[in-house]
Design an enzyme around this catalytic site. Structure first.
Site, PDB file in Angstrom:
ATOM      1  N   HIS A 180     -55.980   5.136   1.408  1.00  0.00           N
ATOM      2  CA  HIS A 180     -55.099   4.400   1.217  1.00  0.00           C
ATOM      3  C   HIS A 180     -55.293   3.109   1.573  1.00  0.00           C
ATOM      4  CE1 HIS A 180     -51.440   2.205   0.858  1.00  0.00           C
ATOM      5  NE2 HIS A 180     -50.662   3.150  -0.381  1.00  0.00           N
ATOM      6  N   ASP A 185     -53.420   9.528   9.012  1.00  0.00           N
ATOM      7  CA  ASP A 185     -52.430   8.807   8.247  1.00  0.00           C
ATOM      8  C   ASP A 185     -51.330  10.077   7.568  1.00  0.00           C
ATOM      9  OD1 ASP A 185     -50.857   7.859   5.895  1.00  0.00           O
ATOM     10  OD2 ASP A 185     -52.507   6.570   5.301  1.00  0.00           O
ATOM     11  N   GLN A 198     -48.210  10.893   3.471  1.00  0.00           N
ATOM     12  CA  GLN A 198     -47.979  11.908   2.482  1.00  0.00           C
ATOM     13  C   GLN A 198     -47.811  13.298   3.100  1.00  0.00           C
ATOM     14  OE1 GLN A 198     -47.263  11.107  -0.648  1.00  0.00           O
ATOM     15  NE2 GLN A 198     -47.762   9.207  -0.516  1.00  0.00           N
ATOM     16  N   LYS A 228     -40.748   7.914   2.554  1.00  0.00           N
ATOM     17  CA  LYS A 228     -41.284   8.810   1.831  1.00  0.00           C
ATOM     18  C   LYS A 228     -40.971  10.286   2.164  1.00  0.00           C
ATOM     19  CE  LYS A 228     -45.616   6.139   1.277  1.00  0.00           C
ATOM     20  NZ  LYS A 228     -45.731   5.796   0.117  1.00  0.00           N
ATOM     21  N   CYS A 282     -53.420   2.055  -4.720  1.00  0.00           N
ATOM     22  CA  CYS A 282     -53.866   1.695  -3.794  1.00  0.00           C
ATOM     23  C   CYS A 282     -55.103   2.059  -3.007  1.00  0.00           C
ATOM     24  CB  CYS A 282     -52.677   1.424  -2.597  1.00  0.00           C
ATOM     25  SG  CYS A 282     -51.193   0.642  -3.086  1.00  0.00           S
TER      26      CYS A 282
HETATM   27  N1  7TS Z   1     -50.939   5.874   3.603  1.00  0.00           N
HETATM   28  C1  7TS Z   1     -50.906   6.712   2.523  1.00  0.00           C
HETATM   29  C2  7TS Z   1     -51.288   8.144   2.320  1.00  0.00           C
HETATM   30  C3  7TS Z   1     -49.792   6.427   1.495  1.00  0.00           C
HETATM   31  O1  7TS Z   1     -49.599   7.037   0.273  1.00  0.00           O
HETATM   32  C4  7TS Z   1     -49.119   5.140   1.487  1.00  0.00           C
HETATM   33  C5  7TS Z   1     -48.235   4.615   0.758  1.00  0.00           C
HETATM   34  C6  7TS Z   1     -49.293   4.367   2.698  1.00  0.00           C
HETATM   35  C7  7TS Z   1     -50.283   4.737   3.621  1.00  0.00           C
HETATM   36  C8  7TS Z   1     -48.387   3.232   3.019  1.00  0.00           C
HETATM   37  O2  7TS Z   1     -47.226   3.510   3.418  1.00  0.00           O
HETATM   38  P1  7TS Z   1     -46.113   2.356   3.547  1.00  0.00           P
HETATM   39  O3  7TS Z   1     -44.839   3.192   3.748  1.00  0.00           O
HETATM   40  O4  7TS Z   1     -46.379   1.702   4.792  1.00  0.00           O
HETATM   41  O5  7TS Z   1     -46.111   1.546   2.246  1.00  0.00           O
HETATM   42  N2  7TS Z   1     -48.373   5.355  -0.652  1.00  0.00           N
HETATM   43  C9  7TS Z   1     -47.893   4.790  -1.748  1.00  0.00           C
HETATM   44  C10 7TS Z   1     -48.221   5.516  -3.167  1.00  0.00           C
HETATM   45  O6  7TS Z   1     -48.868   6.275  -3.321  1.00  0.00           O
HETATM   46  N3  7TS Z   1     -47.192   4.735  -4.017  1.00  0.00           N
HETATM   47  O7  7TS Z   1     -46.734   3.831  -3.512  1.00  0.00           O
HETATM   48  C11 7TS Z   1     -47.051   3.890  -2.083  1.00  0.00           C
END
Ligand code: 7TS
Length: 412
Positions: free
Chosen positions: A127, A204, A207, A230, A368
């Site tokens: 990501h 990370d 997910q 999430k 992303c």
């Molecule tokens: N890493 C992974 C694997 C992610 O899926 C996401 C967000 C992030 C980091 C960033 O997370 P945040 O909460 O700091 O934004 N993924 C997604 C997605 O798949 N669609 O929208 C956000």
């Protein structure tokens, strides 16, 4: 006989989530964009509401009843989050989410520890939030980025790991589970090899944490990042787990109130870990809400959460994979949670718009992960992603609608 956890019954789960009762464009909402963010159960909504109604005060400073309640609830949430991932609460830093957690490491550890000649090893499927912070860090420090490639089977190709890892590697940073492919990466193997060359490891977990049990001490990672929104919790809160001795040795990320023990006009001394990294008034209500989400998931049992999401994901792969013209992406052996696909001749954005018309929420785009899309040779995919409240009926509706979209747009 292998004892499989029993999948959860969506009929019992769904009433907890008020948003799921909505109609969209005259159809019942089928919310299949859980990798982007999940819906929230009443148990989380009520805790956040109750905090504002009955305990609202700033934390760590107010010498009165409300302040004590707020501080206890906030620090209680830290303990819950720590227990959820097998950590000590003093090694848990509340952040705004995964993005901020990774940036914290890239600034507070990376700017101090990376030097010209050093290497940071990532993967091609990260990501952007586990890619861009490291691009910025190596630009500032003269270090270099390297990447574990994606193999032909769409799992990480570890064939050349011995060349990619060396005494120059200071950090390996990778997703525990891919948001775009659903792959669960072979982190145990990678961490073992990273240890042999003395590299640190950041996972990370944005997910992974919503999908299966996490134990940072069993994983033997140095940093673990996740996002509350999430995993059924509020937006605006996530966390960074960091090995305590590393957190102690790192400089602060941001300066301000709370993160100091004493300040003069010209200098300051730092508060203890983890508060050294929590400058300013934190997202108190959101952290408490994350604690409630952790309680909710823990009561269900993360083994059952995993089984439920694995079952839904396998069923979706079966339904979509059977449709003519559909390509599924990801490593079929480990893929779960998120299922990326394309229908030949239909742009993913058109597909998502058609699905929205019948009440089905999915994401279309590069997720992303633009380098991954380039590697796959596509500009975008459509992605359905699952949580414990999704049903086989929703996946059946998805299958029917994907076929109808092709019929409508291609006349087939
Ligand atoms: N890493 C992974 C694997 C992610 O899926 C996401 C967000 C992030 C980091 C960033 O997370 P945040 O909460 O700091 O934004 N993924 C997604 C997605 O798949 N669609 O929208 C956000």
């Amino acid at each position: 006989m292998i004892d499989h956890p029993v999948a959860l019954d969506p009929a019992r789960i769904r009433p907890d989530f008020p948003a799921l009762a909505m109609q969209v464009h005259g159809h019942p909402l089928a919310y299949l964009d859980n990798a982007a963010t999940t819906q929230k159960p009443n148990q989380v909504l009520e805790v956040v509401d109750d905090y504002y109604r009955h305990s609202n005060a700033n934390v760590h400073r107010a010498i009165y009843e409300l302040g004590t309640r707020a501080t206890e609830a906030y620090e209680g949430a830290r303990q819950k989050a720590a227990d959820f991932i097998g950590a000590d609460s003093r090694s848990i830093i509340f952040t705004r989410g995964t993005t901020e957690a990774i940036n914290l490491v890239a600034y507070a550890w990376g700017r101090k520890e990376l030097h010209p000649g050093d290497e940071v090893l990532l993967t091609e499927i990260e990501h952007h939030s586990n890619l861009v912070p490291w691009q910025l860090a190596v630009k500032d420090t003269g270090a270099t980025l390297r990447h574990i490639p994606l193999g032909a089977d769409q799992s990480l190709d570890l064939t050349n790991l011995d060349d990619l890892l060396s005494s120059r590697t200071r950090l390996v940073a990778l997703g525990h589970q891919s948001n775009a492919l659903g792959n669960v990466n072979p982190v145990a193997q990678i961490i073992r090899r990273a240890r042999e060359v003395g590299a640190l490891v950041l996972l990370d977990g944005a997910q992974a944490a919503p999908h299966f049990p996490i134990d940072v001490s069993a994983l033997d990672c140095d940093f673990y990042a996740l996002s509350g929104h999430k995993m059924l919790g509020p937006t605006g809160v996530g966390l960074l787990y960091g090995r305590r001795d590393l957190l102690e040795s790192m400089d602060p990320f941001m300066g301000g109130g709370e993160m100091i023990s004493s300040v003069t006009l010209d200098s300051a001394e730092w508060n203890e870990v983890p508060w050294k990294f929590e400058a300013g008034t934190p997202n108190i209500a959101q952290a408490i809400g994350l604690g409630a989400a952790v309680d909710y998931l823990t009561a269900l049992g993360m083994d059952r959460v995993r089984q439920t999401i694995d079952d839904l994901s396998a069923y979706a792969a079966e339904v979509l994979g059977a449709l003519p013209g559909v390509t599924l992406y990801g490593d079929a052996a480990t893929r779960s949670g998120a299922l990326s696909f394309n229908m030949e001749g239909v742009h993913p954005h058109d597909m998502a718009q058609f699905l929205d018309g019948v009440g089905i929420a999915v994401r279309a785009g590069h997720h992303c992960a633009q380098p991954l899309m380039e590697r796959l040779g596509v500009s975008a995919t459509t992605r359905a992603s699952f949580q414990i409240y999704n049903t086989r009926e929703e996946i059946d509706r998805l299958g029917v609608a994907v076929r109808e979209a092709a019929a409508f747009m291609l006349g087939v």
